[in-house]
Design an enzyme around this catalytic site. Structure first.
Site, PDB file in Angstrom:
ATOM      1  N   ALA A  45       5.781  -4.869  -9.257  1.00 29.95           N
ATOM      2  CA  ALA A  45       5.159  -4.652 -10.570  1.00 29.95           C
ATOM      3  C   ALA A  45       3.651  -4.447 -10.438  1.00 29.95           C
ATOM      4  CB  ALA A  45       5.454  -5.829 -11.489  1.00 29.95           C
ATOM      5  N   ARG A 101       7.878  -9.784  10.657  1.00 32.92           N
ATOM      6  CA  ARG A 101       6.761  -8.856  10.876  1.00 32.92           C
ATOM      7  C   ARG A 101       5.771  -9.328  11.933  1.00 32.92           C
ATOM      8  NH1 ARG A 101       4.036  -9.526   5.041  1.00 32.92           N
ATOM      9  NH2 ARG A 101       3.361  -7.375   5.448  1.00 32.92           N
ATOM     10  N   ASP A 108       2.025  -3.334  -7.867  1.00 35.71           N
ATOM     11  CA  ASP A 108       1.751  -2.044  -7.234  1.00 35.71           C
ATOM     12  C   ASP A 108       1.881  -0.922  -8.262  1.00 35.71           C
ATOM     13  OD1 ASP A 108       1.498  -3.442  -4.832  1.00 35.71           O
ATOM     14  OD2 ASP A 108       3.623  -3.178  -4.346  1.00 35.71           O
ATOM     15  N   GLY A 140       0.166  -9.055 -20.777  1.00 28.62           N
ATOM     16  CA  GLY A 140      -0.319  -7.712 -20.475  1.00 28.62           C
ATOM     17  C   GLY A 140      -1.440  -7.725 -19.465  1.00 28.62           C
ATOM     18  N   GLU A 180       0.820  -1.206   0.000  1.00 27.35           N
ATOM     19  CA  GLU A 180       0.000   0.000   0.000  1.00 27.35           C
ATOM     20  C   GLU A 180       0.860   1.266   0.000  1.00 27.35           C
ATOM     21  OE1 GLU A 180      -1.840  -3.469   2.082  1.00 27.35           O
ATOM     22  OE2 GLU A 180      -0.002  -2.312   2.399  1.00 27.35           O
ATOM     23  N   ASN A 230       3.768   1.467  -1.474  1.00 28.49           N
ATOM     24  CA  ASN A 230       4.225   1.593  -2.854  1.00 28.49           C
ATOM     25  C   ASN A 230       3.195   2.330  -3.707  1.00 28.49           C
ATOM     26  OD1 ASN A 230       6.531   0.117  -2.210  1.00 28.49           O
ATOM     27  ND2 ASN A 230       5.691  -1.809  -2.981  1.00 28.49           N
TER      28      ASN A 230
END
Length: 313
Positions: free
Chosen positions: A262, A110, A264, A235, A39, A41
């Site tokens: 990518a 974390r 993000d 794509g 988030e 990013n």
């Protein structure tokens, strides 16, 4: 009184140490410190494009936490919704240096982090009401039951106010007790969104459908307005509630450095363009372009362009 915002988002940021040499993480001795978090990013990418962005989180009152706050200031991201929590530490991660376009190895530290203690108490109605768009990700949803409750509350509140919502599933199966719980809870959030942005493999897991159109129809039938599916080397593919659909060709990249971030970058492109009133096909093209930039640099956000750099593409 809070200043008007374009986007508000919620998530966890960590200090990220990226190895400077390829090889096993256990053998790495030199690292570069960066800020990381899906988030964050997206918030960074949107802020660089000139949007007013607020990021809501908790960080520890430690060197990593202050590093994150300094990063927010440098990027021009509003941090009034960030709590400096002296009870818990800021998470961090180690990341290998990838080569030949392979995915890097990432080790997370974390558990019990300050951000995992996010809860509905971190929802400040005045701040959220000033934003016209809410972006959510499945990462923050997976941190804890209380963090999930915050996202759910935020989505319900923003939807009730007629604000737009985007959702990137960003699957992190290791953070969930079971795949069934992950699927149920993430789809509950997705159904509240206007724009859902899964990867093809994520869509298969979440919907049980095997094709982009099947995945899109699953969400459109639950009230989502548009679904954009990242299809990797092909794509992206999109479909709207009105029936508009199509494939958007990828931006070819000669040298893939690091694939992390990518998705993000793709979200940054799609969200920014739609908030500017551009068509969905044009938004997906921008998403492909920024996603392509993101994979040509070693960090998660280094490739996210400024408005001037975007114009030059």
């Amino acid at each position: 009184m809070h200043s008007p915002l374009d986007v508000i988002t919620i998530g966890e940021a960590m200090a990220m140490f990226v190895a400077t040499e390829t090889g096993n993480l256990a053998d790495a001795t030199q690292f570069i410190k960066r800020a990381a978090g899906a988030e964050l990013n997206v918030a960074t990418g949107l802020a660089r494009l000139g949007l007013k962005v607020s990021w809501v989180s908790r960080v520890g009152d430690d060197s990593f936490g202050h590093f994150i706050l300094n990063t927010l200031r440098k990027e021009g991201i509003d941090s009034t919704g960030v709590t400096l929590d002296g009870r818990y530490a800021t998470g961090f991660q180690l990341k290998s240096k990838a080569e030949n376009g392979t995915d890097p190895i990432v080790e997370y530290f974390r558990k019990g982090s300050a951000a995992s203690h996010l809860s509905p108490e971190d929802f400040h109605a005045a701040a959220f009401s000033q934003a016209r768009h809410l972006h959510l990700s499945g990462v923050a949803a997976a941190l804890s039951a209380t963090s999930y409750a915050l996202l759910d509350h935020a989505a319900q509140s923003m939807k009730a106010q007629g604000k737009s919502i985007s959702f990137d599933p960003n699957l992190r199966p290791v953070l969930w007790r079971s795949e069934a719980e992950m699927v149920t809870k993430l789809n509950h959030l997705a159904f509240q969104a206007d724009w859902v942005l899964p990867g093809l493999k994520e869509g298969i897991v979440l919907t049980g459908q095997r094709t982009p159109e099947g995945i899109a129809d699953f969400y459109l039938q639950h009230g989502v307005k548009a679904v954009v599916i990242k299809t990797g080397a092909d794509g992206a593919w999109f479909k709207t509630a009105s029936g508009e659909q199509g494939a958007i060709a990828p931006v070819k990249v000669e040298n893939v450095v690091d694939t992390v971030g990518a998705g993000d970058g793709f979200a940054v492109g799609v969200i920014s363009a739609l908030l500017e009133g551009k068509s969905l096909p044009d938004a997906v093209r921008r998403g492909n372009a920024i996603g392509a930039l993101a994979i040509q640099v070693p960090g998660d956000s280094e490739g996210l362009p400024t408005r001037e750099q975007l114009r030059a593409l």
